[in-house]
Design a protein around this motif. Structure first.
Motif, mmCIF file in Angstrom:
data_model
loop_
_atom_site.group_PDB
_atom_site.id
_atom_site.type_symbol
_atom_site.label_atom_id
_atom_site.label_comp_id
_atom_site.label_asym_id
_atom_site.label_seq_id
_atom_site.Cartn_x
_atom_site.Cartn_y
_atom_site.Cartn_z
ATOM 1 N N ILE A 45 0.856 -1.186 0.000
ATOM 2 C CA ILE A 45 0.000 0.000 0.000
ATOM 3 C C ILE A 45 0.891 1.235 0.000
ATOM 4 C CG2 ILE A 45 -1.724 1.363 1.248
ATOM 5 C CD1 ILE A 45 -2.835 -1.201 2.398
ATOM 6 N N LEU A 46 0.674 2.103 -0.977
ATOM 7 C CA LEU A 46 1.332 3.397 -1.040
ATOM 8 C C LEU A 46 0.324 4.462 -0.656
ATOM 9 C CD1 LEU A 46 3.538 5.478 -1.951
ATOM 10 C CD2 LEU A 46 2.561 5.278 -4.264
ATOM 11 N N ALA A 47 0.643 5.259 0.363
ATOM 12 C CA ALA A 47 -0.231 6.352 0.781
ATOM 13 C C ALA A 47 0.230 7.645 0.131
ATOM 14 C CB ALA A 47 -0.218 6.490 2.297
ATOM 15 N N ALA A 161 -12.022 -7.563 -9.860
ATOM 16 C CA ALA A 161 -10.758 -8.307 -9.800
ATOM 17 C C ALA A 161 -9.548 -7.399 -10.030
ATOM 18 C CB ALA A 161 -10.764 -9.456 -10.805
ATOM 19 N N PRO A 162 -9.394 -6.350 -9.224
ATOM 20 C CA PRO A 162 -8.285 -5.422 -9.461
ATOM 21 C C PRO A 162 -6.928 -6.021 -9.131
ATOM 22 C CG PRO A 162 -9.408 -4.871 -7.420
ATOM 23 C CD PRO A 162 -10.213 -5.959 -8.067
ATOM 24 N N LYS A 163 -5.941 -5.628 -9.909
ATOM 25 C CA LYS A 163 -4.542 -5.912 -9.599
ATOM 26 C C LYS A 163 -3.876 -4.676 -9.019
ATOM 27 C CE LYS A 163 -4.231 -9.402 -13.235
ATOM 28 N NZ LYS A 163 -3.636 -9.760 -14.552
ATOM 29 N N ILE A 164 -4.381 -3.523 -9.433
ATOM 30 C CA ILE A 164 -3.980 -2.243 -8.869
ATOM 31 C C ILE A 164 -5.256 -1.515 -8.461
ATOM 32 C CG2 ILE A 164 -2.841 -0.032 -9.284
ATOM 33 C CD1 ILE A 164 -1.224 -1.409 -11.493
ATOM 34 N N LEU A 165 -5.381 -1.204 -7.185
ATOM 35 C CA LEU A 165 -6.573 -0.535 -6.661
ATOM 36 C C LEU A 165 -6.186 0.861 -6.200
ATOM 37 C CD1 LEU A 165 -9.588 -0.760 -5.896
ATOM 38 C CD2 LEU A 165 -8.843 -1.568 -3.638
ATOM 39 N N VAL A 198 -2.974 2.100 -4.007
ATOM 40 C CA VAL A 198 -2.575 3.490 -3.799
ATOM 41 C C VAL A 198 -3.726 4.180 -3.088
ATOM 42 C CG1 VAL A 198 -1.827 5.654 -4.843
ATOM 43 C CG2 VAL A 198 -1.163 3.476 -5.885
ATOM 44 N N LEU A 199 -3.444 4.695 -1.911
ATOM 45 C CA LEU A 199 -4.483 5.260 -1.047
ATOM 46 C C LEU A 199 -4.251 6.752 -0.861
ATOM 47 C CD1 LEU A 199 -6.806 4.994 1.087
ATOM 48 C CD2 LEU A 199 -5.004 4.500 2.764
ATOM 49 N N VAL A 200 -5.209 7.558 -1.280
ATOM 50 C CA VAL A 200 -5.200 8.990 -0.991
ATOM 51 C C VAL A 200 -5.979 9.192 0.298
ATOM 52 C CG1 VAL A 200 -6.160 11.209 -1.693
ATOM 53 C CG2 VAL A 200 -4.910 9.817 -3.341
ATOM 54 N N GLU A 201 -5.351 9.842 1.270
ATOM 55 C CA GLU A 201 -5.966 9.904 2.593
ATOM 56 C C GLU A 201 -5.561 11.186 3.317
ATOM 57 O OE1 GLU A 201 -8.211 9.599 5.315
ATOM 58 O OE2 GLU A 201 -8.355 7.854 4.006
ATOM 59 N N GLN A 202 -6.516 11.764 4.066
ATOM 60 C CA GLN A 202 -6.242 12.952 4.861
ATOM 61 C C GLN A 202 -5.809 12.607 6.284
ATOM 62 O OE1 GLN A 202 -6.182 16.102 4.007
ATOM 63 N NE2 GLN A 202 -7.115 16.106 1.971
ATOM 64 N N HIS A 203 -6.224 11.438 6.771
ATOM 65 C CA HIS A 203 -5.861 11.023 8.122
ATOM 66 C C HIS A 203 -4.443 10.438 8.088
ATOM 67 C CE1 HIS A 203 -9.725 11.552 10.280
ATOM 68 N NE2 HIS A 203 -10.233 11.381 9.070
ATOM 69 N N ILE A 204 -3.466 11.272 8.384
ATOM 70 C CA ILE A 204 -2.064 10.885 8.215
ATOM 71 C C ILE A 204 -1.707 9.662 9.052
ATOM 72 C CG2 ILE A 204 0.326 11.633 8.528
ATOM 73 C CD1 ILE A 204 -0.630 14.500 8.024
ATOM 74 N N GLU A 205 -2.010 9.713 10.336
ATOM 75 C CA GLU A 205 -1.588 8.642 11.242
ATOM 76 C C GLU A 205 -2.236 7.317 10.866
ATOM 77 O OE1 GLU A 205 0.842 7.188 14.145
ATOM 78 O OE2 GLU A 205 0.744 9.267 13.462
ATOM 79 N N ALA A 207 -3.421 6.429 7.903
ATOM 80 C CA ALA A 207 -2.883 5.975 6.613
ATOM 81 C C ALA A 207 -1.514 5.338 6.800
ATOM 82 C CB ALA A 207 -2.803 7.144 5.642
ATOM 83 N N LEU A 208 -0.655 5.974 7.580
ATOM 84 C CA LEU A 208 0.684 5.433 7.794
ATOM 85 C C LEU A 208 0.666 4.138 8.591
ATOM 86 C CD1 LEU A 208 2.741 8.680 8.544
ATOM 87 C CD2 LEU A 208 2.679 7.353 6.422
ATOM 88 N N SER A 209 -0.396 3.917 9.357
ATOM 89 C CA SER A 209 -0.476 2.694 10.163
ATOM 90 C C SER A 209 -0.722 1.455 9.322
ATOM 91 C CB SER A 209 -1.578 2.826 11.220
ATOM 92 O OG SER A 209 -2.870 2.765 10.637
ATOM 93 N N ILE A 210 -1.252 1.615 8.104
ATOM 94 C CA ILE A 210 -1.519 0.444 7.249
ATOM 95 C C ILE A 210 -0.661 0.431 5.991
ATOM 96 C CG2 ILE A 210 -3.917 0.322 8.061
ATOM 97 C CD1 ILE A 210 -4.613 1.241 5.080
ATOM 98 N N ALA A 211 -0.009 1.552 5.675
ATOM 99 C CA ALA A 211 0.750 1.644 4.424
ATOM 100 C C ALA A 211 2.149 1.057 4.576
ATOM 101 C CB ALA A 211 0.839 3.097 3.978
ATOM 102 N N ASP A 212 2.727 0.689 3.450
ATOM 103 C CA ASP A 212 4.128 0.269 3.400
ATOM 104 C C ASP A 212 5.042 1.455 3.123
ATOM 105 O OD1 ASP A 212 3.968 -2.837 3.447
ATOM 106 O OD2 ASP A 212 2.464 -2.222 1.989
ATOM 107 N N SER A 213 4.561 2.389 2.325
ATOM 108 C CA SER A 213 5.345 3.567 1.989
ATOM 109 C C SER A 213 4.395 4.731 1.774
ATOM 110 C CB SER A 213 6.189 3.329 0.727
ATOM 111 O OG SER A 213 5.354 3.018 -0.382
ATOM 112 N N ALA A 214 4.971 5.935 1.727
ATOM 113 C CA ALA A 214 4.127 7.116 1.564
ATOM 114 C C ALA A 214 4.894 8.207 0.840
ATOM 115 C CB ALA A 214 3.645 7.625 2.921
ATOM 116 N N VAL A 215 4.127 9.049 0.161
ATOM 117 C CA VAL A 215 4.650 10.241 -0.490
ATOM 118 C C VAL A 215 3.781 11.409 -0.048
ATOM 119 C CG1 VAL A 215 5.074 11.429 -2.676
ATOM 120 C CG2 VAL A 215 5.510 8.980 -2.498
ATOM 121 N N VAL A 216 4.425 12.480 0.404
ATOM 122 C CA VAL A 216 3.702 13.693 0.765
ATOM 123 C C VAL A 216 3.836 14.685 -0.385
ATOM 124 C CG1 VAL A 216 3.432 15.563 2.439
ATOM 125 C CG2 VAL A 216 4.225 13.311 3.206
#
Length: 261
Positions: A45-47, A161-165, A198-205, A207-216
């Motif tokens: 998961i990329l946030a 049946a997504p491969k990329i969500l 790829v998850l777009v999210e406003q709740h930073i904490e 999102a980071l709790s479930i993601a593998d990596s993130a870009v701000v």
């Protein structure tokens, strides 16, 4: 007497399911996202984090082929991204928009059946992830709460049946309790299905709790990136980046980078 030899097993590099390489994209020829580098592998998961107007939704629209790139490239599932959204959807690149994309006048059951593909996941498959929907099948979608509609939107996406969500603003308009229930489920889905998310999210904490990596992102540029565990430990730096107070190092257009873990 026997002899034995030891050798290191060569590390196999797993190619990204989605790779954005120097992506510049916008509207009417005007860039909204500039020179973005990001990638996510199967099962990860990329946030994408950042304030409103940072370019997060624009990035997702480009990743499904809804916006043409101005420069740079997008590679999805080992091939260049098609310019047609429907062709990319057939390959398994699926977007859950911030509007959720559900039909309010139809029942939950009708929404799900319209999304189902031949030889794809069954309704029982998605009910395993969202069991609450099973008892709502006869209800009109417009009567559901925001959290229930978001469950339905995710369930519809899984039936494709997504491969990329790509999930845009999952928490938009939802209570904290609803968000805390949905985000771990998304993590479970990525793990079980080996799906790149790829998850777009406003709740930073959260999102980071479930993601593998993130870009701000800030004003269309990546100002900070790294492993989610590292970023969680540098909340001060993440918040500074969120408000545009972290500058890219000299000569580096991709922003400050923390270790990838």
């Amino acid at each position: 007497m026997s002899t034995s030899a030891t050798s290191e097993t060569p590390r196999v590099e797993v190619q990204p399911a989605l790779h954005l390489d120097g992506l510049t994209v916008g509207y009417g020829g005007v860039p909204a996202v500039r020179e973005l580098n990001a990638q996510v592998r199967a099962g990860e998961i990329l946030a994408l984090l950042g304030p409103n107007g940072a370019g997060k939704t624009t990035t997702l629209l480009a990743a499904v082929g809804a916006l043409p790139t101005l420069s740079g490239s997008i590679t999805a599932l080992g091939e260049p991204l098609d310019r047609r959204v429907e062709a990319n959807a057939r390959r398994g690149i699926i977007l859950v928009p911030d509007s959720r994309g559900v039909f309010h006048r139809l029942s939950v059951d009708d929404n799900l059946r319209l999304a189902r593909r031949k030889h794809g996941p069954t309704l029982d498959d998605v009910f395993d992830y969202f069991p609450a929907l099973r008892s709502m099948r006869a209800r009109r979608c417009g009567t559901l709460s925001g959290g229930e509609q978001q469950m339905l939107a995710l369930a519809k996406a899984l039936l494709c049946a997504p491969k990329i969500l790509l999930v845009d603003e999952l928490s938009l308009g939802l209570s904290p309790i609803a968000v805390e229930g949905l985000l771990p489920r998304l993590r479970q889905i990525a793990d079980d299905q080996q799906m790149a998310v790829v998850l777009v999210e406003q709740h930073i904490e959260l999102a980071l709790s479930i993601a593998d990596s993130a870009v701000v992102l800030h004003h269309g540029r990546a100002v900070l990136s790294g492993a989610a565990t590292e970023l969680r430990g540098r909340r001060d730096m993440v918040e500074a980046a969120y408000f545009g107070n972290v500058e890219a190092p000299s000569g580096d257009r991709t922003g400050a980078t923390l270790p990838a873990g």
